[in-house]
Design an enzyme around this catalytic site. Structure first.
Site, PDB file in Angstrom:
ATOM      1  N   SER A   1     -10.019  -0.845   7.352  1.00  0.00           N
ATOM      2  CA  SER A   1      -9.342  -0.610   6.074  1.00  0.00           C
ATOM      3  C   SER A   1      -8.717  -1.840   5.442  1.00  0.00           C
ATOM      4  O   SER A   1      -8.309  -1.796   4.282  1.00  0.00           O
ATOM      5  CB  SER A   1      -8.273   0.479   6.242  1.00  0.00           C
ATOM      6  OG  SER A   1      -8.883   1.718   6.473  1.00  0.00           O
TER       7      SER A   1
ATOM      8  N   SER B   1      -9.548   1.680   3.445  1.00  0.00           N
ATOM      9  CA  SER B   1      -8.695   2.457   2.565  1.00  0.00           C
ATOM     10  C   SER B   1      -7.718   1.603   1.747  1.00  0.00           C
ATOM     11  O   SER B   1      -7.110   2.097   0.782  1.00  0.00           O
ATOM     12  CB  SER B   1      -7.891   3.481   3.383  1.00  0.00           C
ATOM     13  OG  SER B   1      -7.009   2.851   4.288  1.00  0.00           O
TER      14      SER B   1
ATOM     15  N   LYS C   1       0.840  -1.196   0.000  1.00  0.00           N
ATOM     16  CA  LYS C   1       0.000   0.000   0.000  1.00  0.00           C
ATOM     17  C   LYS C   1       0.881   1.255   0.000  1.00  0.00           C
ATOM     18  O   LYS C   1       1.944   1.274   0.636  1.00  0.00           O
ATOM     19  CB  LYS C   1      -0.904  -0.048   1.239  1.00  0.00           C
ATOM     20  CG  LYS C   1      -1.992   1.011   1.319  1.00  0.00           C
ATOM     21  CD  LYS C   1      -2.844   0.740   2.553  1.00  0.00           C
ATOM     22  CE  LYS C   1      -3.902   1.801   2.780  1.00  0.00           C
ATOM     23  NZ  LYS C   1      -4.720   1.514   3.994  1.00  0.00           N
TER      24      LYS C   1
END
Length: 505
Positions: free
Chosen positions: A209, A185, A104
């Site tokens: 997330s 996210s 990420k």
């Protein structure tokens, strides 16, 4: 520093130069697990370099639509070649040797890539070192393929931006239904692995997330116990809740990654030292058991989760409850959290997050070797100056304003922290202990706040698809350090149901 889009010529050169060296068509890379790939490596049916080329091609083809990847690593092929040489020298390589991984874009990597949380404000910033989890991945021989997109600033900038959107990467798309939310996210991490753009990925979670994008993209996500994995080098929201975990297509693959990234890190010393006691001798892979449900006591929270929040999956979950019982689990039904209403209406979690975000982000930014911004105030100013690029008119930065107005961890924040600890102790922990439960089952990601405020682990596993083809998952949550039990439960459930199917977009 180069962006994903500037690497398009690089991709075209790769395709023209390397397509002659085609992959063995008898080996199906799509949906291949880590174990499948390692077997192919050792049987000389595949090399890490070929695998990386395959995924670079997948990114080239699919990313313009799905927007799951922000950057690819210019050193990925070189890393793959090193993995192949390592394997040629020794048969005792790590399970992750030569396996491509997307991380990420809020997880630092000390290489030719940026670490920006999806924002132009951090484009060109230079980190001091790899994040703790990346250092462990490199030591295991994994290939850092690139940076996955995300909800900008881990969904902590705007009050109205859609999940999966960031200024650098654009709007991430759910590969099962392009009009459905990919959730965030860690949206890019889940999209990429679901659509077979990479073998496995890393995500981060503050509250939902990892669990949410895993659920709606039909993949497996492990949200570890707080401190089990290092947060050092990760663009922070709150040290009270932030954690790093794997997002993969199978429980086994997620477990292999967890085995690699869990452990002490001097740059996140207190949290990782406190959690060190939870790591089992011999690692987590030993808990991948087909009979892992036998004798497990599983609590079912009907209200408000199954009955109120997720009625569309009721028939599927009735079937799963029968499967769980058939596999030897004891279901303790109709449980309720005694303080659920208080927890859901409380603003204590947000109050702590806002204050800790400002303190933590300012500290992170000041430690960078170089950066266009050095404080949250600088980021706000940058966004105002670059309003068109950052889409400030469309998606505000209200959360940033609220965080900037805080003044550190004062009496009110300490009171909120005490309230959150009490809510965990008198709610989830009490129910778990009094009913002697190994885990609690909830649909999708509906339980994420309960797990988040207490630093508890959870695993999301694919559970089905609604009438529009949008996936949903089942979450198994437990007390701190219960990853061994959760892995047993999740793996046995996965193997008994085998729900996951690749997207057909």
């Amino acid at each position: 520093m180069a962006t994903f889009h500037s690497f398009l010529p690089f991709f075209l050169i790769l395709l023209n130069t390397y397509l002659a060296t085609s992959l063995n068509p008898t080996f199906p890379i799509k949906e291949a697990t880590i174990k499948d790939l390692q077997t192919a490596f050792h049987e000389s049916k595949l090399t890490s370099k070929q695998l990386v080329k395959y995924y670079l091609n997948q990114i080239q083809r699919l990313n313009p639509l799905l927007r799951a990847v922000i950057e690819v690593n210019p050193d990925a092929l070189k890393q793959a070649e090193e993995s192949d040489r390592r394997r040629a020298r020794s048969k005792k390589c790590s399970k992750l040797n030569g396996i491509p991984i997307l991380i990420k874009d809020n997880i630092a990597s000390k290489d030719g890539m940026n670490t920006t949380a999806g924002s132009f404000a951090l484009l060109g910033s230079v980190v001091k070192r790899d994040a703790g989890v990346v250092k462990r991945l490199r030591k295991a021989g994994a290939v850092i393929l690139g940076k996955a997109s995300l909800s900008e600033w881990a969904n902590f900038r705007s009050s109205n931006a859609p999940s999966g959107w960031c200024a650098r990467g654009g709007q991430g798309q759910n590969p099962y239904n392009l009009s459905a939310s990919p959730c965030g996210s860690s949206s890019g991490s889940a999209i990429a692995v679901a659509a077979n753009m990479v073998t496995v990925t890393l995500g981060t979670e503050t509250d939902g997330s990892i669990l949410c994008p895993s659920s709606v993209n039909s993949v497996v996500g492990i949200k570890p116990t707080l401190g089990l994995t290092s947060r050092a080098g990760v663009i922070p929201i709150t040290p009270t809740q932030d954690t790093v975990g794997p997002i993969c297509r199978t429980v086994a693959d997620a477990t292999y990654v967890l085995d690699t990234i869990a452990g002490y890190d001097p740059y996140d010393s207190k949290a990782t030292m406190d959690a060190r006691k939870y790591i089992p001798q011999g690692g987590y892979a030993q808990f991948l058991k087909l009979d892992g449900l036998k004798g497990k006591r599983l609590g079912i929270l009907r209200k408000p989760f199954f009955d109120d929040m997720f009625p569309q999956g009721s028939s599927a979950f009735k079937h799963y409850f029968r499967v769980l019982r058939a596999k030897g689990a004891v279901l303790v039904d109709n449980l309720e959290l005694p303080n659920m209403d208080e927890l859901m209406s409380s603003n204590d979690e947000m109050m702590v997050m806002l204050a800790e975000f400002k303190v933590s982000l300012n500290s992170y930014l000041k430690e960078l070797i170089s950066s266009p911004v050095r404080s949250l105030a600088d980021v706000i100013a940058f966004n105002n100056n670059q309003a068109q690029k950052e889409m400030i008119k469309e998606y505000d930065q209200a959360i940033f304003f609220y965080a900037e107005a805080t003044k550190g961890i004062g009496l009110q924040e300490k009171k909120s922290l005490a309230t959150l600890a009490k809510l965990s102790r008198d709610g989830f922990e009490k129910v778990m202990i009094e009913n002697k439960l190994d885990a609690i089952i909830t649909p999708g990601y509906s339980f994420s706040s309960v797990l988040a405020i207490g630093g508890f682990p959870g695993i999301s596993v694919p559970a089905g698809y609604d009438e529009y083809g949008v996936p949903f998952g089942v979450c198994f949550g437990g007390l701190k350090g219960s990853e061994p039990k959760l892995i047993e439960i999740a793996y046995a459930f996965e193997q008994a149901t085998k729900i996951r199917k690749p997207p057909t977009f």
